[in-house]
Design a protein around this motif. Structure first.
Motif, PDB file in Angstrom:
ATOM      1  N   LEU A 159     -39.818   7.700  14.765  1.00 18.70           N
ATOM      2  CA  LEU A 159     -39.399   7.008  13.377  1.00 18.70           C
ATOM      3  C   LEU A 159     -40.089   7.890  12.242  1.00 18.70           C
ATOM      4  O   LEU A 159     -39.734   7.935  11.158  1.00 18.70           O
ATOM      5  CB  LEU A 159     -39.724   5.424  13.452  1.00 18.70           C
ATOM      6  CG  LEU A 159     -38.950   4.904  14.715  1.00 18.70           C
ATOM      7  CD1 LEU A 159     -39.588   3.383  14.637  1.00 18.70           C
ATOM      8  CD2 LEU A 159     -37.406   4.786  14.009  1.00 18.70           C
ATOM      9  N   ALA A 160     -41.396   8.023  12.519  1.00 22.36           N
ATOM     10  CA  ALA A 160     -41.975   8.720  11.472  1.00 22.36           C
ATOM     11  C   ALA A 160     -41.396  10.137  11.198  1.00 22.36           C
ATOM     12  O   ALA A 160     -41.313  10.596   9.754  1.00 22.36           O
ATOM     13  CB  ALA A 160     -43.454   9.220  12.032  1.00 22.36           C
ATOM     14  N   ASP A 171     -33.662  13.156   0.514  1.00 18.08           N
ATOM     15  CA  ASP A 171     -33.844  12.238  -0.653  1.00 18.08           C
ATOM     16  C   ASP A 171     -34.421  12.721  -2.035  1.00 18.08           C
ATOM     17  O   ASP A 171     -34.116  12.545  -3.160  1.00 18.08           O
ATOM     18  CB  ASP A 171     -34.595  10.661  -0.534  1.00 18.08           C
ATOM     19  CG  ASP A 171     -33.705   9.894   0.281  1.00 18.08           C
ATOM     20  OD1 ASP A 171     -32.560  10.374   0.684  1.00 18.08           O
ATOM     21  OD2 ASP A 171     -34.189   8.749   0.799  1.00 18.08           O
ATOM     22  N   GLU A 187     -49.505  13.847   7.017  1.00 22.26           N
ATOM     23  CA  GLU A 187     -47.855  13.182   6.939  1.00 22.26           C
ATOM     24  C   GLU A 187     -47.399  13.321   8.464  1.00 22.26           C
ATOM     25  O   GLU A 187     -46.729  12.275   8.357  1.00 22.26           O
ATOM     26  CB  GLU A 187     -47.081  14.519   6.314  1.00 22.26           C
ATOM     27  CG  GLU A 187     -45.720  13.885   5.954  1.00 22.26           C
ATOM     28  CD  GLU A 187     -44.744  14.950   5.434  1.00 22.26           C
ATOM     29  OE1 GLU A 187     -44.094  14.733   4.464  1.00 22.26           O
ATOM     30  OE2 GLU A 187     -44.716  16.158   5.813  1.00 22.26           O
ATOM     31  N   ILE A 246     -30.195   8.449  11.027  1.00 20.79           N
ATOM     32  CA  ILE A 246     -30.756   9.306   9.718  1.00 20.79           C
ATOM     33  C   ILE A 246     -29.814  10.020   9.337  1.00 20.79           C
ATOM     34  O   ILE A 246     -29.670  10.259   7.987  1.00 20.79           O
ATOM     35  CB  ILE A 246     -31.871  10.023  10.527  1.00 20.79           C
ATOM     36  CG1 ILE A 246     -32.771  10.790   9.193  1.00 20.79           C
ATOM     37  CG2 ILE A 246     -31.243  11.012  11.351  1.00 20.79           C
ATOM     38  CD1 ILE A 246     -33.270   9.788   8.498  1.00 20.79           C
ATOM     39  N   MET A 290     -38.251  10.905  11.392  1.00 15.85           N
ATOM     40  CA  MET A 290     -36.989  10.374  10.731  1.00 15.85           C
ATOM     41  C   MET A 290     -37.312  10.162   9.217  1.00 15.85           C
ATOM     42  O   MET A 290     -36.638  10.487   8.481  1.00 15.85           O
ATOM     43  CB  MET A 290     -36.432   9.142  11.393  1.00 15.85           C
ATOM     44  CG  MET A 290     -35.777   9.383  12.866  1.00 15.85           C
ATOM     45  SD  MET A 290     -34.662  10.231  13.163  1.00 15.85           S
ATOM     46  CE  MET A 290     -35.550  11.746  13.712  1.00 15.85           C
ATOM     47  N   ARG A 291     -38.379   9.704   8.951  1.00 17.70           N
ATOM     48  CA  ARG A 291     -38.928   9.148   7.548  1.00 17.70           C
ATOM     49  C   ARG A 291     -39.126  10.665   6.767  1.00 17.70           C
ATOM     50  O   ARG A 291     -38.788  10.683   5.915  1.00 17.70           O
ATOM     51  CB  ARG A 291     -40.159   8.353   7.556  1.00 17.70           C
ATOM     52  CG  ARG A 291     -40.673   8.063   6.178  1.00 17.70           C
ATOM     53  CD  ARG A 291     -39.679   7.690   5.131  1.00 17.70           C
ATOM     54  NE  ARG A 291     -38.986   6.500   5.527  1.00 17.70           N
ATOM     55  CZ  ARG A 291     -37.902   6.057   4.959  1.00 17.70           C
ATOM     56  NH1 ARG A 291     -37.073   6.876   4.003  1.00 17.70           N
ATOM     57  NH2 ARG A 291     -37.357   5.102   5.220  1.00 17.70           N
ATOM     58  N   ILE A 292     -39.631  11.559   7.532  1.00 21.02           N
ATOM     59  CA  ILE A 292     -39.967  12.845   6.652  1.00 21.02           C
ATOM     60  C   ILE A 292     -38.545  13.647   6.541  1.00 21.02           C
ATOM     61  O   ILE A 292     -38.610  13.923   5.370  1.00 21.02           O
ATOM     62  CB  ILE A 292     -40.857  13.760   7.651  1.00 21.02           C
ATOM     63  CG1 ILE A 292     -42.404  13.186   7.941  1.00 21.02           C
ATOM     64  CG2 ILE A 292     -41.005  15.205   7.470  1.00 21.02           C
ATOM     65  CD1 ILE A 292     -43.187  13.784   8.928  1.00 21.02           C
ATOM     66  N   ARG A 334     -35.586  12.090   5.939  1.00 18.17           N
ATOM     67  CA  ARG A 334     -35.041  11.239   4.882  1.00 18.17           C
ATOM     68  C   ARG A 334     -35.811  11.579   3.657  1.00 18.17           C
ATOM     69  O   ARG A 334     -34.936  11.732   2.685  1.00 18.17           O
ATOM     70  CB  ARG A 334     -35.169  10.002   5.395  1.00 18.17           C
ATOM     71  CG  ARG A 334     -34.426   8.940   4.531  1.00 18.17           C
ATOM     72  CD  ARG A 334     -32.982   8.906   4.524  1.00 18.17           C
ATOM     73  NE  ARG A 334     -32.307   9.757   3.635  1.00 18.17           N
ATOM     74  CZ  ARG A 334     -31.149  10.473   3.728  1.00 18.17           C
ATOM     75  NH1 ARG A 334     -30.451  10.063   5.014  1.00 18.17           N
ATOM     76  NH2 ARG A 334     -30.664  11.289   3.080  1.00 18.17           N
ATOM     77  N   ASP A 335     -36.959  11.424   3.551  1.00 22.19           N
ATOM     78  CA  ASP A 335     -37.743  11.586   2.258  1.00 22.19           C
ATOM     79  C   ASP A 335     -37.559  13.196   1.832  1.00 22.19           C
ATOM     80  O   ASP A 335     -37.356  13.392   0.391  1.00 22.19           O
ATOM     81  CB  ASP A 335     -39.319  11.511   2.415  1.00 22.19           C
ATOM     82  CG  ASP A 335     -39.639   9.962   2.374  1.00 22.19           C
ATOM     83  OD1 ASP A 335     -38.679   9.182   2.342  1.00 22.19           O
ATOM     84  OD2 ASP A 335     -40.698   9.753   3.240  1.00 22.19           O
ATOM     85  N   ARG A 374     -39.164  -0.914  12.183  1.00 26.48           N
ATOM     86  CA  ARG A 374     -39.583  -0.481  10.905  1.00 26.48           C
ATOM     87  C   ARG A 374     -40.248   0.732  10.920  1.00 26.48           C
ATOM     88  O   ARG A 374     -41.210   1.052  11.726  1.00 26.48           O
ATOM     89  CB  ARG A 374     -40.354  -1.589  10.164  1.00 26.48           C
ATOM     90  CG  ARG A 374     -39.916  -2.874   9.884  1.00 26.48           C
ATOM     91  CD  ARG A 374     -40.727  -3.809   9.423  1.00 26.48           C
ATOM     92  NE  ARG A 374     -40.550  -4.961   9.170  1.00 26.48           N
ATOM     93  CZ  ARG A 374     -39.787  -5.687   7.889  1.00 26.48           C
ATOM     94  NH1 ARG A 374     -39.635  -4.649   7.069  1.00 26.48           N
ATOM     95  NH2 ARG A 374     -39.332  -6.780   7.989  1.00 26.48           N
ATOM     96  N   ILE A 375     -39.743   1.769   9.978  1.00 28.37           N
ATOM     97  CA  ILE A 375     -40.441   3.130   9.925  1.00 28.37           C
ATOM     98  C   ILE A 375     -41.667   2.709   9.131  1.00 28.37           C
ATOM     99  O   ILE A 375     -41.747   2.497   8.117  1.00 28.37           O
ATOM    100  CB  ILE A 375     -39.541   4.067   9.215  1.00 28.37           C
ATOM    101  CG1 ILE A 375     -38.281   4.209   9.888  1.00 28.37           C
ATOM    102  CG2 ILE A 375     -40.170   5.476   9.140  1.00 28.37           C
ATOM    103  CD1 ILE A 375     -37.151   4.966   9.419  1.00 28.37           C
TER     104      ILE A 375
END
Length: 258
Positions: free
Chosen positions: A175-176, A186, A117, A204, A178-180, A182-183, A257-258
């Motif tokens: 950015l990666a 969510d 991840e 974020i 940030m995606r962790i 956010r996910d 783009r993430i």
């Protein structure tokens, strides 16, 4: 939810936080902002049970100071601003420490999932101390994620408390992360993160809390906090939101783009 009421924290004789009230909801990313010394890390450490406090801090209705360490470890993972490793562990062994703190110690393959991840699966067998500072930070994030891999379990939402999770990272890995975050939110978990980068924070956050000298001076959605007045007061310099620089190239993470 995380509910903080009348929180005061003293370090020695100095009051670092005084009379603070705050609520953070699962399913959302709450970002704590503020200048150096404003009490951000102290707030995180109190909220995770690492510092004594007066007032009340409850997580899922349970007072933090009264909760056994094992129950806290099952409900939230904590990424500290700096973590010292004194023994010659491999990368995989560092991540496995998170499994031993959480509820998924017997889950097959979770160490490698957590490393994948954060983009560190190919380093699993390497000595941790051979990694760069940014790589070590990503491994520690994998450790925390292994501790609370599922955002929600039978007892309800779980939480990530992250103190400057992107400070040592390049923009792609920022950015990666940030995606962790956010996910995880969510999926129903709660995220409370101390951040310094205002642009990444605006990208974020569902809710922002701006601290100055241990007190909240602004809170709410990003467009209510990232504004000229509150930021200028907090940071002690004239700031203008959305103003294009007069010279030189510039880049915002929102354009990536993430």
């Amino acid at each position: 939810m995380l509910r903080i009421s009348g929180l005061s924290v003293h370090l020695g004789r100095r009051a670092v936080i005084g009379g603070l009230d705050l609520a953070a909801l699962p399913g959302a990313v709450t970002v704590i902002l503020g200048p150096n010394g404003s009490g951000k890390s102290t707030l995180i450490r109190a909220a995770t049970g690492e510092l004594p406090y007066t007032g009340s801090i409850t997580l899922a209705g349970e007072e933090i100071r009264a909760a056994p360490a094992w129950r806290l470890a099952a409900r939230r993972g904590v990424l500290e601003q700096a973590t010292q490793v004194a023994f010659p562990f491999t990368v995989a062994e560092i991540v496995r420490l998170g499994l031993q703190s959480g509820l998924a110690a017997g889950r097959e393959g979770l160490v490698m999932q957590a490393l994948a991840e954060v983009g560190m699966a190919d380093t699993a067998a390497r000595p941790f101390h051979e990694l760069s500072g940014g790589q070590q930070a990503r491994v520690h994030l994998a450790r925390v994620r292994a501790q609370v891999w599922e955002a929600v379990d039978a007892e309800g939402p779980r939480w990530l408390f992250l103190d400057e999770p992107v400070a040592a990272l390049d923009i792609a890995h920022q950015l990666a992360v940030m995606r962790i975050m956010r996910d995880f939110a969510d999926a129903g978990g709660g995220v409370v993160a101390v951040m310094h980068d205002l642009n990444l924070s605006a990208m974020i956050a569902d809710r922002m809390v701006l601290l100055s000298e241990g007190r909240i001076i602004a809170e709410g959605p990003p467009d209510a906090v990232i504004s000229d007045g509150p930021l200028s007061r907090a940071y002690g310099c004239a700031l203008r939101v959305g103003q294009v620089p007069v010279s030189g190239p510039w880049l915002l993470p929102q354009a990536a783009r993430i």
